[in-house]
Design an enzyme around this catalytic site. Structure first.
Site, PDB file in Angstrom:
ATOM      1  N   GLY A  55       0.939  -1.114   0.054  1.00  0.00           N
ATOM      2  CA  GLY A  55      -0.039   0.135   0.015  1.00  0.00           C
ATOM      3  C   GLY A  55       0.906   1.208  -0.071  1.00  0.00           C
ATOM      4  O   GLY A  55       1.839   1.360  -0.717  1.00  0.00           O
ATOM      5  N   CYS A  56       0.329   2.298   0.761  1.00  0.00           N
ATOM      6  CA  CYS A  56       1.084   3.470   0.792  1.00  0.00           C
ATOM      7  C   CYS A  56       2.513   3.471   1.309  1.00  0.00           C
ATOM      8  O   CYS A  56       3.306   4.483   0.719  1.00  0.00           O
ATOM      9  CB  CYS A  56       0.395   4.356   1.538  1.00  0.00           C
ATOM     10  SG  CYS A  56      -1.384   4.753   1.135  1.00  0.00           S
ATOM     11  N   VAL A  57       2.927   2.586   2.129  1.00  0.00           N
ATOM     12  CA  VAL A  57       4.319   2.589   2.461  1.00  0.00           C
ATOM     13  C   VAL A  57       5.278   1.998   1.436  1.00  0.00           C
ATOM     14  O   VAL A  57       6.392   2.274   1.476  1.00  0.00           O
ATOM     15  CB  VAL A  57       4.349   1.578   3.681  1.00  0.00           C
ATOM     16  CG1 VAL A  57       4.540   0.067   3.268  1.00  0.00           C
ATOM     17  CG2 VAL A  57       5.404   2.097   4.503  1.00  0.00           C
TER      18      VAL A  57
END
Length: 350
Positions: free
Chosen positions: A138-140
């Site tokens: 995801g965003c990481v």
């Protein structure tokens, strides 16, 4: 050390104002005469001015199921990814034949063969290029991807590695879902891609170096952020506790990591932070007691294109290098958070 030779961002072809996107969500998620003031408030508080989408807005209503949505993802992700990689290689002064490793990350669609495989012939990469497709971070994943290609290059100092992120968040939008999480996400996320070209220590190039990295997975937070996989596709899981998790955990993580290198927060000349959303960014600023303007590049990216999931922190890195390059020899910190719940820190030397 690993050196970041170039970063190139690309955006999906259709640009819209936040108001136009809010109107589209109202038509898709709210019955005709339902009061939309909550939706308007959520979208206006996202501090996003414009976003890009992979498809024209009227096409989304024509997508019948997850299969059609995912087909649209593949059709759009391949050319957008090619644009990002080609742009980064050109900026680095390298050719596709120079690439030894291609890592691809996305959390907004799936493909087998993976998107990276579909790019090899299209871009002219060598048939023996090593490929690492990654799903689920995801965003990481923008910061984590830089960290993992750094790990690879430590053992292959003559090699060139490319990280590609493509996130088409608009294709995860759930019609007929008026839940707060879906309404928040529909006001925050946009579509884009980014590519990073990194070179091993024995390659002569310019750019910031990766000094060290740190990953941290927080216990008992699996339900805070992620997807529920349904017949209509990816249904977002987004808990309101994320800002509190940031305030509780990030200062200790950052201080401990910096201390290992004889640094303090005051020594960081550029904070390359993922634009998770206004409440998350405010929590980062508050928890780390950052000086005014420290996250300007992040706030500007959020306003201009929204949250591009894993691509966003790479856009912020590009903007930092192009618009506000830090003094040579000083330290910078890239940070992002994502499903798990987890954080990733990358210490840079400009």
């Amino acid at each position: 050390m690993t050196r970041i030779a170039a970063v190139h961002g690309a955006l999906a072809p259709y640009q819209h104002s936040q108001r136009d996107l809010t109107d589209m969500v109202a038509r898709a998620c709210l019955p005709g005469k339902v009061d939309r003031r909550v939706l308007d408030r959520l979208h206006s508080s996202a501090r996003v001015d414009t976003r890009h989408t992979a498809l024209p807005l009227d096409r989304y209503a024509e997508l019948k199921d997850f299969g059609e949505v995912n087909d649209a993802f593949i059709a759009a992700a391949v050319p957008l990814g090619a644009e990002a990689v080609a742009g980064a290689l050109d900026a680095a002064g390298l050719s596709p034949r120079d690439v030894d490793l291609l890592m691809f990350t996305s959390v907004t669609g799936i493909a087998a063969p993976s998107v990276d495989a579909r790019l090899v012939a299209r871009l002219g990469l060598r048939p023996d290029v090593k490929r690492v497709p990654v799903f689920g971070l995801g965003c990481v994943a923008g910061a984590a991807g830089v960290a993992r290609i750094h790990d690879y290059l430590l053992g292959r100092p003559d090699d060139v590695a490319v990280l590609l992120s493509v996130e088409l968040c608009s294709l995860t939008f759930q019609r007929d879902d008026p839940s707060p999480a879906n309404l928040v996400a529909s006001g925050l996320f946009g579509d884009g891609a980014a590519a990073v070209v990194a070179c091993g220590a024995r390659r002569r190039t310019t750019g910031p170096t990766v000094v060290d990295t740190r990953s941290h997975l927080y216990p008992d937070t699996e339900e805070v952020m992620g997807w529920d996989i349904t017949g209509s596709g990816f249904r977002i899981v987004l808990d309101a506790s994320v800002p509190d998790l940031v305030r509780k955990n990030l200062p200790e993580e950052v201080d401990g990591f910096l201390a290992e290198h004889g640094l303090r927060r005051q020594d960081i000349t550029a904070w390359v932070c993922h634009p998770g959303g206004p409440k998350v960014l405010e929590a980062v600023e508050e928890a780390l007691e950052l000086p005014g303007g420290a996250l300007d590049m992040t706030w500007r990216s959020l306003a201009a294109v929204g949250n591009l999931s894993s691509s966003s922190v790479l856009h912020v890195l590009r903007d930092t290098l192009e618009r506000r390059p830090p003094p040579p020899g000083t330290a910078g910190l890239m940070l992002a958070m994502g499903p798990g719940f987890c954080s990733e820190l990358v210490l840079l030397r400009w």
